[in-house]
Scaffold this active site. Structure first.
Site, PDB file in Angstrom:
ATOM      1  CG  HIS A 103      34.096 -12.456  47.003  1.00  0.00           C
ATOM      2  ND1 HIS A 103      35.226 -12.116  47.059  1.00  0.00           N
ATOM      3  CD2 HIS A 103      33.538 -12.247  48.366  1.00  0.00           C
ATOM      4  CE1 HIS A 103      35.670 -11.554  48.309  1.00  0.00           C
ATOM      5  NE2 HIS A 103      34.403 -11.664  49.208  1.00  0.00           N
ATOM      6  CG  HIS A 122      39.103 -11.799  46.693  1.00  0.00           C
ATOM      7  ND1 HIS A 122      38.037 -11.196  46.116  1.00  0.00           N
ATOM      8  CD2 HIS A 122      39.875 -10.618  47.341  1.00  0.00           C
ATOM      9  CE1 HIS A 122      38.139  -9.827  46.481  1.00  0.00           C
ATOM     10  NE2 HIS A 122      39.470  -9.522  47.245  1.00  0.00           N
TER      11      HIS A 122
HETATM   12 FE1  FES Z   1      35.880 -13.522  43.031  1.00  0.00          FE
HETATM   13 FE2  FES Z   1      36.537 -12.052  45.558  1.00  0.00          FE
HETATM   14  S1  FES Z   1      35.839 -11.211  43.530  1.00  0.00           S
HETATM   15  S2  FES Z   1      36.628 -14.187  44.712  1.00  0.00           S
END
Ligand code: FES
Length: 173
Positions: A103, A122
């Site tokens: 992500h 997140h």
């Molecule tokens: Fe891992 Fe956003 S950086 S869920």
């Protein structure tokens, strides 16, 4: 109204020059595909084979930190203790993953309880027994997994990665 003959000539010259350029452009456009066909495709990425560890270095359900395909790409080797799809080694239970979250690149941590890699950013979660499949969170792809090979001496080599590692345009720079 009387026109200036010089301006009329200049206008004709501009028009003719423009027409000439347009013709040359059309000719070039006609030629370009033939040149493009002649050039070979260079999309194949060759991964370095890299020795990451030996079977003796691994303990069941304990992460062993590594880096692949270069020192700036942190990852982990895991001996899961049960045979899994894509698992390497004599027991088919050794897997390897990048530990950069797909992500936004936070560093993942391993949970021994459910054999997942988890993101503190997140909260995305990835199942290590199912090829790094994302099981929750913000990420939009599964976790990049290493292609592993174990030789006769028990040395464990990574020879590829099945997805793009976070932040890279190519896994091999
Ligand atoms: Fe891992 Fe956003 S950086 S869920």
């Amino acid at each position: 109204m009387k026109r200036c003959p010089s301006l009329v000539d200049a206008g004709r010259r501009s028009f003719l020059t423009g027409a000439g350029l347009a013709t040359a452009g059309a000719a070039a456009a006609t030629v370009l595909p033939a040149q493009a066909k002649a050039a070979p495709a260079l999309a194949l990425v060759k991964y370095p084979a890299s020795r990451l560890a030996n079977l003796k270095d691994l303990t069941v359900n304990e992460p062993h930190n590594v880096a692949y395909p270069d020192v700036n790409a942190p990852g982990v080797l895991l001996k899961l203790g049960t045979r899994v799809p894509g698992g390497a080694g004599p027991d088919g239970d050794i897997v390897g993953f990048t530990t950069l979250c797909p992500h936004k690149g936070f560093l993942l941590t391993y949970s021994t309880g459910d054999k997942t890699l988890n993101c503190p950013g997140h909260y995305s979660r990835f199942d290590c027994e199912k090829g790094g499949q994302q099981i929750w969170g913000q990420a939009t792809q599964n976790l990049p997994q290493y292609a592993l090979r174990v030789d006769a001496k028990g040395d464990i080599y990574a020879e590829g990665v099945d997805e793009l590692i976070y932040g890279r345009l190519s896994n091999v720079l």
